[in-house]
Write a protein that holds these residues in place. Structure first.
Motif, PDB file in Angstrom:
ATOM      1  N   THR A  95     -19.749 -64.974  41.672  1.00 42.87           N
ATOM      2  CA  THR A  95     -19.296 -64.157  40.561  1.00 42.87           C
ATOM      3  C   THR A  95     -17.875 -64.553  40.214  1.00 42.87           C
ATOM      4  OG1 THR A  95     -19.020 -61.879  39.756  1.00 42.87           O
ATOM      5  CG2 THR A  95     -18.440 -62.287  42.052  1.00 42.87           C
ATOM      6  N   ILE A  96     -17.547 -64.558  38.929  1.00 37.56           N
ATOM      7  CA  ILE A  96     -16.218 -64.920  38.452  1.00 37.56           C
ATOM      8  C   ILE A  96     -15.362 -63.661  38.318  1.00 37.56           C
ATOM      9  CG2 ILE A  96     -14.913 -65.833  36.479  1.00 37.56           C
ATOM     10  CD1 ILE A  96     -17.325 -67.701  35.962  1.00 37.56           C
ATOM     11  N   LEU A  97     -14.163 -63.698  38.886  1.00 34.90           N
ATOM     12  CA  LEU A  97     -13.256 -62.562  38.786  1.00 34.90           C
ATOM     13  C   LEU A  97     -12.648 -62.485  37.380  1.00 34.90           C
ATOM     14  CD1 LEU A  97     -13.590 -62.605  41.869  1.00 34.90           C
ATOM     15  CD2 LEU A  97     -11.175 -62.027  42.049  1.00 34.90           C
ATOM     16  N   THR A  98     -12.501 -61.263  36.891  1.00 35.27           N
ATOM     17  CA  THR A  98     -11.861 -61.059  35.598  1.00 35.27           C
ATOM     18  C   THR A  98     -10.650 -60.156  35.759  1.00 35.27           C
ATOM     19  OG1 THR A  98     -13.165 -59.105  34.993  1.00 35.27           O
ATOM     20  CG2 THR A  98     -14.083 -61.274  34.420  1.00 35.27           C
ATOM     21  N   PRO A 126     -11.279 -64.187  32.232  1.00 34.76           N
ATOM     22  CA  PRO A 126     -11.435 -64.653  33.618  1.00 34.76           C
ATOM     23  C   PRO A 126     -10.073 -64.829  34.286  1.00 34.76           C
ATOM     24  CG  PRO A 126     -12.618 -66.055  32.049  1.00 34.76           C
ATOM     25  CD  PRO A 126     -11.732 -65.181  31.243  1.00 34.76           C
ATOM     26  N   VAL A 127     -10.048 -64.733  35.602  1.00 37.19           N
ATOM     27  CA  VAL A 127      -8.828 -65.050  36.354  1.00 37.19           C
ATOM     28  C   VAL A 127      -8.702 -66.563  36.397  1.00 37.19           C
ATOM     29  CG1 VAL A 127      -7.661 -64.941  38.581  1.00 37.19           C
ATOM     30  CG2 VAL A 127      -8.916 -62.946  37.729  1.00 37.19           C
ATOM     31  N   ILE A 128      -7.757 -67.092  35.622  1.00 37.05           N
ATOM     32  CA  ILE A 128      -7.540 -68.536  35.522  1.00 37.05           C
ATOM     33  C   ILE A 128      -6.423 -68.931  36.478  1.00 37.05           C
ATOM     34  CG2 ILE A 128      -6.853 -70.422  33.996  1.00 37.05           C
ATOM     35  CD1 ILE A 128      -7.974 -68.750  31.658  1.00 37.05           C
ATOM     36  N   LEU A 129      -6.730 -69.862  37.374  1.00 35.05           N
ATOM     37  CA  LEU A 129      -5.743 -70.380  38.320  1.00 35.05           C
ATOM     38  C   LEU A 129      -5.103 -71.597  37.673  1.00 35.05           C
ATOM     39  CD1 LEU A 129      -8.017 -70.026  41.476  1.00 35.05           C
ATOM     40  CD2 LEU A 129      -6.270 -68.414  40.672  1.00 35.05           C
ATOM     41  N   GLY A 130      -3.935 -71.403  37.094  1.00 24.47           N
ATOM     42  CA  GLY A 130      -3.387 -72.394  36.184  1.00 24.47           C
ATOM     43  C   GLY A 130      -2.610 -73.532  36.804  1.00 24.47           C
ATOM     44  N   ASP A 131      -2.369 -73.496  38.119  1.00 22.92           N
ATOM     45  CA  ASP A 131      -1.631 -74.596  38.746  1.00 22.92           C
ATOM     46  C   ASP A 131      -2.079 -74.746  40.196  1.00 22.92           C
ATOM     47  OD1 ASP A 131      -0.245 -72.586  40.246  1.00 22.92           O
ATOM     48  OD2 ASP A 131       1.234 -72.421  38.649  1.00 22.92           O
ATOM     49  N   GLU A 132      -1.575 -75.790  40.841  1.00 24.21           N
ATOM     50  CA  GLU A 132      -1.972 -76.095  42.218  1.00 24.21           C
ATOM     51  C   GLU A 132      -1.616 -74.974  43.181  1.00 24.21           C
ATOM     52  OE1 GLU A 132      -1.158 -79.581  45.600  1.00 24.21           O
ATOM     53  OE2 GLU A 132      -0.512 -79.867  43.516  1.00 24.21           O
ATOM     54  N   ASP A 133      -0.469 -74.342  42.959  1.00 26.21           N
ATOM     55  CA  ASP A 133      -0.046 -73.272  43.862  1.00 26.21           C
ATOM     56  C   ASP A 133      -1.009 -72.089  43.816  1.00 26.21           C
ATOM     57  OD1 ASP A 133       2.134 -74.705  44.696  1.00 26.21           O
ATOM     58  OD2 ASP A 133       3.549 -73.730  43.335  1.00 26.21           O
ATOM     59  N   SER A 134      -1.430 -71.704  42.613  1.00 27.68           N
ATOM     60  CA  SER A 134      -2.339 -70.560  42.509  1.00 27.68           C
ATOM     61  C   SER A 134      -3.718 -70.896  43.045  1.00 27.68           C
ATOM     62  CB  SER A 134      -2.428 -70.076  41.057  1.00 27.68           C
ATOM     63  OG  SER A 134      -2.910 -71.089  40.199  1.00 27.68           O
TER      64      SER A 134
END
Length: 233
Positions: free
Chosen positions: A180-183, A198-206
């Motif tokens: 399931t995709i987190l929102t 959606p919860v977008i992980l926008g960089d390597e750290d996230s």
């Protein structure tokens, strides 16, 4: 939200989006984005069917960590990255073996309430995963019409979503891996379109924080992506 997406990524492109190693550098030639193959284990990728309109119930490449035998004596296990094809739409492991899976029932999970629901809460410590797509679709009501909009990064790099997975076995002994995709609440720039995203992980750290660091507070990761490079032409 989100219930439709575009995913035509190769296994190597998905691996790079997750920060997993590939057999060649990201700058290599070719239409697959520069990598011949992921340099990590892949499981059941033959089930993936690239599509411009992916819906719940479809298989997608998912990045996660799985136990594997470590080198040396003692037979100890360590966590290693894996790309596995899983079905979009969570089926909890405690579902009855005779249930007919409904992948549209839990294809999204509200990040604000995942700790309150048994289907999701138990997955947070060890069943985190990553989902990569080129973009997702959202519809805006205009009277009796619904107008679709395609949300993606301006430079066309993949979006990486925070997700949770589970494993269920049916009455015939078939094991099904689902996610399931987190929102979260919507970003400032997309309020005109919808109230969730959606919860977008926008960089390597996230990405690393979500996949590798369960001590990081969930609320710190599951915030809306506010980057100006997320567009909806």
């Amino acid at each position: 939200m989100c219930g439709r997406a575009r995913c035509t990524l190769s296994a190597a492109q998905a691996a790079r989006a997750f920060g997993f190693p590939t057999t060649t550098s990201a700058g290599g030639g070719g239409g697959d984005g520069g990598g011949d193959a992921p340099a990590v284990r892949t499981l059941q990728m033959d089930r993936f069917r690239p599509s411009y309109n992916v819906t719940p119930g479809a298989y997608l490449p998912v990045g996660t960590l799985r136990a594997r035998a470590a080198g040396g004596e003692g037979g100890a296990e360590e966590q290693g990255p894996v790309i596995q094809c899983m079905k979009w739409g969570l089926v909890p492991s405690f579902s009855s073996k005779t249930d007919k899976p409904d992948h549209f029932r839990m294809f999204n999970a509200r990040s604000e309430s995942v700790k309150e629901k048994a289907s999701f809460r138990r997955l947070i410590p060890k069943n985190r995963c990553l989902v990569a797509v080129e973009g997702f679709y959202e519809w805006k009501k205009d009277g009796s019409r619904k107008q679709p909009y395609y949300i993606h990064f301006r430079d066309e790099r993949p979006l990486v979503f925070a997700a949770l997975f589970d494993t269920w076995t049916n009455s015939e002994g078939e094991t099904l891996h689902t996610f399931t995709i987190l929102t979260t609440h919507v970003s400032t720039s997309l309020k005109w379109l919808h109230d969730r995203m959606p919860v977008i992980l926008g960089d390597e750290d996230s990405v690393n924080a979500w996949l590798n660091n369960s001590s990081v507070k969930l609320e710190e990761i599951t915030v809306p992506y506010e980057g100006t490079d997320l567009v909806s032409p």
